[in-house]
Structures are given as C-alpha cells and as structure tokens.
Write an enzyme that holds these catalytic residues in place. Sequence first.
Site, mmCIF file in Angstrom:
data_model
loop_
_atom_site.group_PDB
_atom_site.id
_atom_site.type_symbol
_atom_site.label_atom_id
_atom_site.label_comp_id
_atom_site.label_asym_id
_atom_site.label_seq_id
_atom_site.Cartn_x
_atom_site.Cartn_y
_atom_site.Cartn_z
ATOM 1 N N GLY A 162 0.803 -1.217 0.000
ATOM 2 C CA GLY A 162 0.000 0.000 0.000
ATOM 3 C C GLY A 162 0.834 1.265 0.000
ATOM 4 N N GLY A 200 5.139 3.845 -9.040
ATOM 5 C CA GLY A 200 5.910 2.594 -9.155
ATOM 6 C C GLY A 200 4.979 1.388 -9.099
ATOM 7 C CG HIS A 201 2.996 0.458 -5.430
ATOM 8 N ND1 HIS A 201 3.156 1.574 -4.656
ATOM 9 C CD2 HIS A 201 3.633 -0.543 -4.771
ATOM 10 C CE1 HIS A 201 3.839 1.257 -3.561
ATOM 11 N NE2 HIS A 201 4.147 -0.016 -3.609
ATOM 12 C CD GLN A 238 7.408 -7.776 3.829
ATOM 13 O OE1 GLN A 238 6.612 -8.578 3.385
ATOM 14 N NE2 GLN A 238 7.994 -6.861 3.074
ATOM 15 N N GLY A 291 8.803 -5.270 -8.782
ATOM 16 C CA GLY A 291 9.655 -4.172 -9.217
ATOM 17 C C GLY A 291 11.140 -4.450 -9.024
ATOM 18 C CD GLN A 292 16.193 -2.903 -12.181
ATOM 19 O OE1 GLN A 292 15.719 -2.657 -13.288
ATOM 20 N NE2 GLN A 292 17.288 -2.319 -11.730
ATOM 21 C CE LYS A 293 13.026 1.808 -3.890
ATOM 22 N NZ LYS A 293 12.316 1.168 -2.822
ATOM 23 C CG ASP A 294 11.697 -3.636 -3.302
ATOM 24 O OD1 ASP A 294 12.200 -3.282 -2.244
ATOM 25 O OD2 ASP A 294 10.788 -2.994 -3.865
HETATM 26 P P1 AMP Z 1 5.962 -2.489 -1.631
HETATM 27 O O1 AMP Z 1 4.586 -1.927 -1.511
HETATM 28 O O2 AMP Z 1 7.043 -1.533 -1.293
HETATM 29 O O3 AMP Z 1 6.089 -3.827 -0.952
HETATM 30 O O4 AMP Z 1 6.162 -2.782 -3.184
HETATM 31 C C1 AMP Z 1 5.263 -3.569 -3.903
HETATM 32 C C2 AMP Z 1 5.842 -3.840 -5.259
HETATM 33 O O5 AMP Z 1 6.058 -2.597 -5.931
HETATM 34 C C3 AMP Z 1 7.204 -4.554 -5.213
HETATM 35 O O6 AMP Z 1 7.268 -5.505 -6.250
HETATM 36 C C4 AMP Z 1 8.164 -3.418 -5.426
HETATM 37 O O7 AMP Z 1 9.393 -3.830 -5.986
HETATM 38 C C5 AMP Z 1 7.388 -2.560 -6.404
HETATM 39 N N1 AMP Z 1 7.901 -1.184 -6.401
HETATM 40 C C6 AMP Z 1 8.122 -0.399 -5.321
HETATM 41 N N2 AMP Z 1 8.658 0.776 -5.697
HETATM 42 C C7 AMP Z 1 8.779 0.711 -7.046
HETATM 43 C C8 AMP Z 1 9.276 1.623 -8.041
HETATM 44 N N3 AMP Z 1 9.760 2.813 -7.708
HETATM 45 N N4 AMP Z 1 9.247 1.220 -9.334
HETATM 46 C C9 AMP Z 1 8.764 0.005 -9.675
HETATM 47 N N5 AMP Z 1 8.283 -0.884 -8.791
HETATM 48 C C10 AMP Z 1 8.290 -0.543 -7.496
#
Ligand code: AMP
Length: 289
Positions: free
Chosen positions: A31, A36-37, A61, A150-153
């Site tokens: 959330g 990015g999401h 986590q 996302g490649q970010k992670d």
């Molecule tokens: P999170 O909500 O941070 O757990 O992220 C959920 C998904 O969104 C994960 O697959 C992340 O890698 C992806 N994500 C987060 N930030 C970005 C971004 N800046 N660009 C692309 N994907 C992202």
Amino acid sequence: MYLFKRKTDLKKHLDLVRKNNKSIGFVPTMGALHQGHLSLIQAAKKETDVVVCSIFVNPTQFNDSKDFEKYPITVDEDIKKLNTVSTDILFLPSVEEMYPDGPNGQQPHYDFGNLENLLEGEFRPGHFQGVGIIVHKLLDIVQPDQLFMGQKDLQQCLIVRQLLHIIQSNTKLVVCPTQREADGLAMSSRNARLSPTARKKAIAIYQALQKIKQNYGKGLLFMEDAHEAFDFLKNEGFDPEYVDILIVENGTIHKLNEPPAESATVVAAIAAWLDGVRLIDNIILQGRI
Ligand code: AMP
C-alpha cells in the site's frame, strides 16, 4: 473494482475467472501506492486478463517494529489510484485473515541459500523469510499466471524467483523497471516520511549509482567505485549500510571482484539511512535481470 477482504471470497471469484479461461495477473503491495506500484498494474493489464492487487503490510517481514508501526497506511487514496489504472480486484486482508494463528505462530522455513544473508538480508535478519511466507500464502490464494514485481527490490525478486522454484509453482515472475521521480529518486512509500530538506538530499543515492555507472568499464577497480560512493553518501549526510557492485548469477548474487564475463548481469545496489528513513535503490550495469 471488486474489493475482497476474505481469502475464501477471493478464491471463489477467481475460480470463476479461471473457468472463463481468463488469465490472472497479480501485483502484491504493502500500500501507500505510488506510480511505481501503478506501473506494475499497468504491465499486468497488458499481459493478463484480470489483475489482482493486494495491499497488506506484512508483519513477519519487518525486523524493526518501529518501521512496521510507522509504515504509511493510505487505503482510501490507494483505492482511488487503483481505479485510475482500471485494477480489476483489490485484496485487502487483515492480519488475522493472513495469520490465523498470529504472526508469531508456526511458519514454514525456506532455504534461500546465501541469497538471504547478503545485502538486505545482512541488515534485515529474517526479512526474506517473512517475504517468502507472505508471498507463498498470497500465491496459494490468487494462483496467478503471472506475478509482477519491481526491480527496485531486486533481491526480493530473486528471493521470489527461488520461492517459485521451491514450491514448484507455474506462476511466471515478471520484473518491471524502477519508476523514478523527476530528479531520479526511486519512488518509494517511505519517501513520504522524509522531511522537505531530506527529500532534496535523497537524490544523492541516484547520483551515487549514476557515478558508478559512468565509471563502470573504465578500468577503475569496482571496490574503489563502491567505496567512493559510500564516502560520497556519508558526506551528504546519509548513514549508508551498503554500497555494492554485484554479479547476479544462477538465481543468486555475489560481490564482483574481477571483470565479469560479457554475458553476466552486473548491478550496483545501495541501502542508506537518511532522516531516520531507510532507502534502497539499484541499477543494472550490464545484462538483464
Ligand atoms: P511495496 O509496496 O514496497 O512492498 O512494493 C510492492 C511492489 O512494488 C514490489 O514488487 C516493489 O518492488 C514494487 N515497487 C516499489 N517501488 C517501485 C518503483 N519505484 N518502481 C517500480 N516498482 C516498485
């Protein structure tokens, strides 16, 4: 957009979707959604017929309870954003729904090898077991044809790739490029916690990665590049945890100590604290994930 809070209701709905021969794309998130999401949902919309997004701040986590407590929750805003990209389904379970015995109850343990001890794993012990536990649970419920992350992670993507192998899942993992703010800062839910001054400074992480990229292949020693970037971040007021240049090989990563083969995938990755917020980012120096 359909909203489900119970896994049995979502499962029933998705059984019908599958009966109608429609493919399912899945985007798990915690959330506080940003572009990015949404870019993952847009990618999923292109590749699959029905797109499920989950929002769940997964307690298992978080190795740091303060980080968990401070994690931004903006469900109403998130729902609006999900509608702008025509998300088909939102799964919004409670902690009790995902962990009927509580987050401290008995959980499976996955063998991710050395991958879970490096980088993020070194600084966030237990983090990737938590990721494995929740992604496994969500995959069992959604059973998607394709999973978008996302490649970010980057390391999380490699962990999930291993998880898919361990649980012998047929789901295909699609790794999508990192979306950035206009100044280069990788979009992140945690950016919202930066003060205006820190937000301006935060681009130094991207600048450090760019500098490594510029030097890459120019004959400088990789270790020196990484040390230089580490010192640069320190001078900018960050408390860096790691700046590493890594080779991605056979589903895992290790530090790059000698010139890589042309066919190798090489990345630079950074984690650093700024203003009490932990930021991570990476770029690909050669090859593809
Ligand atoms: P999170 O909500 O941070 O757990 O992220 C959920 C998904 O969104 C994960 O697959 C992340 O890698 C992806 N994500 C987060 N930030 C970005 C971004 N800046 N660009 C692309 N994907 C992202």
